[in-house]
Design an enzyme around this catalytic site. Sequence first.
Site, short mmCIF file in Angstrom:
data_model
loop_
_atom_site.label_atom_id
_atom_site.label_comp_id
_atom_site.label_asym_id
_atom_site.label_seq_id
_atom_site.Cartn_x
_atom_site.Cartn_y
_atom_site.Cartn_z
N CYS A 123 -2.09 9.07 3.93
CA CYS A 123 -2.08 8.72 2.51
C CYS A 123 -3.39 9.15 1.87
CB CYS A 123 -1.86 7.22 2.36
SG CYS A 123 -2.97 6.30 3.40
N GLU A 166 0.86 -1.18 0.00
CA GLU A 166 0.00 0.00 0.00
C GLU A 166 0.90 1.23 0.00
OE1 GLU A 166 -3.18 0.14 -0.64
OE2 GLU A 166 -2.85 -1.99 -0.98
P1 NAP Z 1 8.58 4.91 3.87
O1 NAP Z 1 9.66 5.88 4.01
O2 NAP Z 1 8.39 4.24 2.56
O3 NAP Z 1 8.80 3.82 5.02
C1 NAP Z 1 7.88 2.79 5.26
C2 NAP Z 1 8.59 1.63 5.91
O4 NAP Z 1 9.51 1.05 4.97
C3 NAP Z 1 9.40 2.00 7.13
O5 NAP Z 1 9.25 1.01 8.11
C4 NAP Z 1 10.81 2.03 6.58
O6 NAP Z 1 11.79 1.79 7.55
C5 NAP Z 1 10.76 0.89 5.59
N1 NAP Z 1 11.83 0.90 4.59
C6 NAP Z 1 12.50 1.94 4.08
N2 NAP Z 1 13.40 1.52 3.18
C7 NAP Z 1 13.31 0.18 3.11
C8 NAP Z 1 13.97 -0.84 2.38
N3 NAP Z 1 14.95 -0.56 1.52
N4 NAP Z 1 13.61 -2.11 2.58
C9 NAP Z 1 12.63 -2.42 3.44
N5 NAP Z 1 11.98 -1.51 4.19
C10 NAP Z 1 12.31 -0.23 4.02
O7 NAP Z 1 7.16 5.57 4.24
P2 NAP Z 1 6.79 6.42 5.52
O8 NAP Z 1 7.46 7.74 5.42
O9 NAP Z 1 6.98 5.62 6.74
O10 NAP Z 1 5.21 6.59 5.34
C11 NAP Z 1 4.64 7.55 4.53
C12 NAP Z 1 4.21 6.95 3.21
O11 NAP Z 1 3.31 5.88 3.44
C13 NAP Z 1 3.45 7.91 2.32
O12 NAP Z 1 3.89 7.77 1.00
C14 NAP Z 1 2.01 7.46 2.47
O13 NAP Z 1 1.18 7.81 1.39
C15 NAP Z 1 2.17 6.00 2.61
N6 NAP Z 1 1.01 5.37 3.26
C16 NAP Z 1 0.16 4.64 2.49
C17 NAP Z 1 -0.96 4.06 3.05
C18 NAP Z 1 -1.91 3.25 2.23
O14 NAP Z 1 -2.73 2.55 2.80
N7 NAP Z 1 -1.83 3.31 0.92
C19 NAP Z 1 -1.21 4.24 4.42
C20 NAP Z 1 -0.30 4.98 5.17
C21 NAP Z 1 0.81 5.54 4.58
P3 NAP Z 1 12.67 3.00 8.14
O15 NAP Z 1 11.72 3.86 8.91
O16 NAP Z 1 13.65 2.31 9.00
O17 NAP Z 1 13.27 3.71 6.97
#
Ligand code: NAP
Length: 569
Positions: A372, A338
Amino acid sequence: MEPFLSYHDIKKEKITNLERMTDKQALIQTEALLRATKWFTTQNSKPETKLMKLTKFKNEPYTDWSKPANRKKQELAIAKIEKQFGKEYPNIIGGEKLTAKEKLHSLNPSNPNQVVGVFQKGTVDDALKALKVAEKKFAEWSKVPPAKRADYLFKAAKIMRKRRFESNATMIIEVGKNWMEADGDTAEAIDFLEFYGREMLRYADQKAAVQLPGEKDEVVYIPLGVGIVIPPWNFPFAILAGMTTAAVVAGNTVILKPSSDSPLTGMRFMEVMEEAGLPAGVINFVAGPGSAVGDTLIKHPKSRFIAFTGSKEVGIHINTEAAKVLPGQIWLKRVVAEMGGKDSIIVDSEANFEEAVAGVTVSAFGFQGQKCSACSRAIVDAKIYDKFVAALKKRVDAIPVGEAKDLSNYMGPVINKGAMENIMRYIEVAQKEGGKLVSGGVRASEDGYFIRPTVIANVEPKATISQEEIFGPVLAVIKAKNFDHALEIANNTEYGLTGAVYSKNKKKIERARTEFHVGNLYLNRKCTGAMVGAHPFGGFNMSGTDSKAGGRDYLLLFLQAKSIATKIK
Ligand code: NAP
Ligand code: MG
């Protein structure tokens, strides 16, 4: 100051949703639960005494902040979190509490000098160890009957209710949610547990569509294996709990890597599951950088599926890596991803004007626009454009911004320094590309990561801030020539998560139903605040795999169906 969405508004909305479930649907659900319970009793020698009595699923009510006793409890819970600043928390693998050499600090974005908690920077070795433990545990856990697995979720939901002010307080301090947003997050976590528990019972009771003569034909849903759960920080309790418990109730074991911005909230979930008596090793908690821990887990041949919620970039990376079949790997990994959104609200010339202004405001600035589902584009008919921008400005200028722990602040800080700088950059780019700053555009205070809610008008449909996800309190207001044009703009991004239309014209609403390409469409209401059960959540295109969290199809993503045909002599 004009009121924003109050607790009472939300409650009213919730009740309306509940009323949508017909008596017939409720009856079908109850019957399925009874059948599943019966099935369970035939499979186990000492069953019913341990099972909790089930009622029909209901969304969890929100805390009434008008009651002084509730406010007092929340204040005390916040004070308790503050007393524990600097405390160190372990990684948990197979129930073992482990520390790592390097640490990860979780900071309070309202006051980044405060270290909310010290966490372990898990290593590649920790990730590998967790995989081994989870694989071993899967052999046992996958054989635990579905009703018993579901029962852990029901127990955990009960504990979450008891510890509600604690999880709220953790989110208020760790990610800067206001009280209502934090309480909504806890309520949603409870909903997920209650809903997925019941869903598991329903899947355990599925029948083959056709029974052939001379055979007993069955379809049973079995788990997949070891899953990797990677949640974001923005719904640090609800999404983390939802993804993890869906996987676990389906009979899988998991490794949970919390976001580095919200590990304490993740730890709160682990505490709840431990209190619920979930066997050690079913959920393994490994904090650490996504790039090291996350990548190791995703790329390992023994990981069977990945449940991810986060940004488009990381989602694409995970999907790409998971697609590679490694030596020793005997399956194609399943990816539930997602991702981001660039969500629009269309305000038609025939809209209820006041409702539209209020709906756009809360959708754009609730939790600082870091949802999101947040509205980041208002697409407004030219006939009412100027009037709309003026009314919006009046409302937005009045939004109080400040420390999240102060109940009177509607908006708190953005999550971290990097995010703050990124958002401020987008505000500059928007103006360079011809956008007109109407409201905000500045830091609200230098103490924390506070940004005033920002409205930028005259944004072109293909401008940078009209296309890229900003994930902060920045709203682009775009002028549309007419309803056709508004729909065309609404569909002009690579995303397709949420969207809303305000119009009293039935024909236009009908067109939006078919032509507005989003996973979650809202008509004459705001585009945030999806409710478990009523609004299964997930988006199209680059918003992800449309997994529909909180819906009836969700659990299937963590299961595989086995057909068993027995010849009857
Ligand atoms: P993010 O930066 O993509 O991080 C999400 C998760 O992925 C974190 O736990 C992060 O860990 C991990 N991660 C980062 N790099 C990785 C890698 N190379 N391999 C595996 N895991 C990795 O997103 P965010 O800033 O936490 O959240 C905001 C985003 O989420 C926005 O784009 C929002 O739209 C989206 N979102 C979508 C939904 C939906 O239902 N569609 C709901 C909520 C949020 P670290 O923190 O350790 O980097
Ligand atoms: Mg933080």
